[in-house]
Enzyme design. Sequence first.
Site, mmCIF file in Angstrom:
data_model
loop_
_atom_site.group_PDB
_atom_site.id
_atom_site.type_symbol
_atom_site.label_atom_id
_atom_site.label_comp_id
_atom_site.label_asym_id
_atom_site.label_seq_id
_atom_site.Cartn_x
_atom_site.Cartn_y
_atom_site.Cartn_z
ATOM 1 N N ASP A 9 0.877 -1.189 0.000
ATOM 2 C CA ASP A 9 0.000 0.000 0.000
ATOM 3 C C ASP A 9 0.912 1.237 0.000
ATOM 4 O O ASP A 9 0.746 2.136 0.815
ATOM 5 C CB ASP A 9 -0.911 0.009 1.226
ATOM 6 C CG ASP A 9 -0.152 -0.011 2.545
ATOM 7 O OD1 ASP A 9 1.033 -0.416 2.566
ATOM 8 O OD2 ASP A 9 -0.728 0.401 3.580
ATOM 9 N N ASP A 14 6.994 1.632 3.148
ATOM 10 C CA ASP A 14 6.942 0.653 2.053
ATOM 11 C C ASP A 14 8.006 1.001 1.011
ATOM 12 O O ASP A 14 8.669 0.111 0.455
ATOM 13 C CB ASP A 14 5.586 0.684 1.325
ATOM 14 C CG ASP A 14 4.403 0.371 2.203
ATOM 15 O OD1 ASP A 14 4.135 1.147 3.134
ATOM 16 O OD2 ASP A 14 3.732 -0.643 1.938
ATOM 17 N N ASP A 241 7.964 -1.788 7.532
ATOM 18 C CA ASP A 241 8.059 -2.590 6.303
ATOM 19 C C ASP A 241 9.508 -2.966 5.970
ATOM 20 O O ASP A 241 9.761 -4.114 5.585
ATOM 21 C CB ASP A 241 7.378 -1.855 5.140
ATOM 22 C CG ASP A 241 5.867 -1.720 5.379
ATOM 23 O OD1 ASP A 241 5.328 -2.490 6.195
ATOM 24 O OD2 ASP A 241 5.249 -0.842 4.766
HETATM 25 C C1 BDR Z 1 2.171 -0.686 8.804
HETATM 26 O O1 BDR Z 1 1.184 0.308 8.511
HETATM 27 C C2 BDR Z 1 1.746 1.333 7.730
HETATM 28 O O2 BDR Z 1 1.737 2.524 8.440
HETATM 29 C C3 BDR Z 1 3.147 0.925 7.371
HETATM 30 O O3 BDR Z 1 3.378 1.103 5.988
HETATM 31 C C4 BDR Z 1 3.249 -0.527 7.758
HETATM 32 O O4 BDR Z 1 2.988 -1.385 6.663
HETATM 33 C C5 BDR Z 1 2.654 -0.523 10.240
HETATM 34 O O5 BDR Z 1 1.596 -0.677 11.127
HETATM 35 CA CA CA Z 2 2.815 -0.549 4.338
#
Ligand code: BDR
Ligand code: CA
Length: 314
Positions: A9, A14, A241
């Site tokens: 996402d 990420d 991530d």
């Molecule tokens: C997850 O949620 C998002 O804020 C970050 O990309 C990570 O995948 C952490 O809780």
């Molecule tokens: Ca993420």
Amino acid sequence: MRKIIIDTDTGSDDAVALVMALRDPSVKVLAITTVSGNVPMQQATYNALQTIDYAGTYKPPVYKGIAKPLLCELEDATQVHGKDGMGDVGFRAPVQQPESEHAVDALIRIIGAGGGDIELVTIGPLTNIAVAMLQAPEVMKKVPRITIMGGANFYSNPHTPCAEFNIMADPDSAFLVFNFGVPITLVTLEACQTNQAPLTDDEITSFRAAGETAAFCMDCNHTTYDLAQKVRGYRELELPDPVAYAVFSRPELIKTSFTAQTSVERGGTYTRGTTVFRKRKYFFETEPYQPNSTIVTGVDGPAFKKFMYELIKD
Ligand code: BDR
Ligand code: CA
């Protein structure tokens, strides 16, 4: 060389995980599939393409996925990652375009054509993966393991008292994935927080100086570390991530973990999206104990940072 598909996402952490994967000599990223989460799917797709450009290596195809969680409404995380999910910096536009094939179809096609050695690394809500499992269960059973950034053991997420974002954003899909039968490595929020995994103020500054790609990796996270400054009084950067990616690529970085039969709470006024870990069979239980996951709760922080630095620097 290990082969993976990354489902994302794409928000700012990420992006760092994608850069790491695209620069990791031991891994080939066959495809990137996008999903709504941190930001809506269209924005996540744009961010993934932008990130591929800044990573400066090869260009895996990017497939647009599902724009809405399975049964609930999307609750994004722009308050953490910025309105565009990338710190609202205004990075240069990507040249690469997304593919026309849907992410779910691409997952099924690529995994179906593979030899049972294509792993999944998921760093967003699990909507695409759950729908692929519903649509083509026999194909998805070929996946040897899924490494998931998600869930929480003791940590409390700011969104709800007991759930982590990726699971909370689509608990119904997460429930399906955990009950599907493919082995899972779950990298929890604790693993990203404790054992010195967050970057300190000085580390953010020194990583930033390591070239254009490294600067991109730090700058896209600036709304995240600015928020830490505001909330905690000091600048630091948690990178869930990238920690999950590091656990996939270098499992020796795991310091603490346990095995569990994991499921997900889908309802509940206070508990929606909670990961529930059954660690053994109690004598009064009649249902079988079927462990489906390794739950990672701690990593070697300094070794993780070194691994990340080596991959993002020029
Ligand atoms: C997850 O949620 C998002 O804020 C970050 O990309 C990570 O995948 C952490 O809780
Ligand atoms: Ca993420």
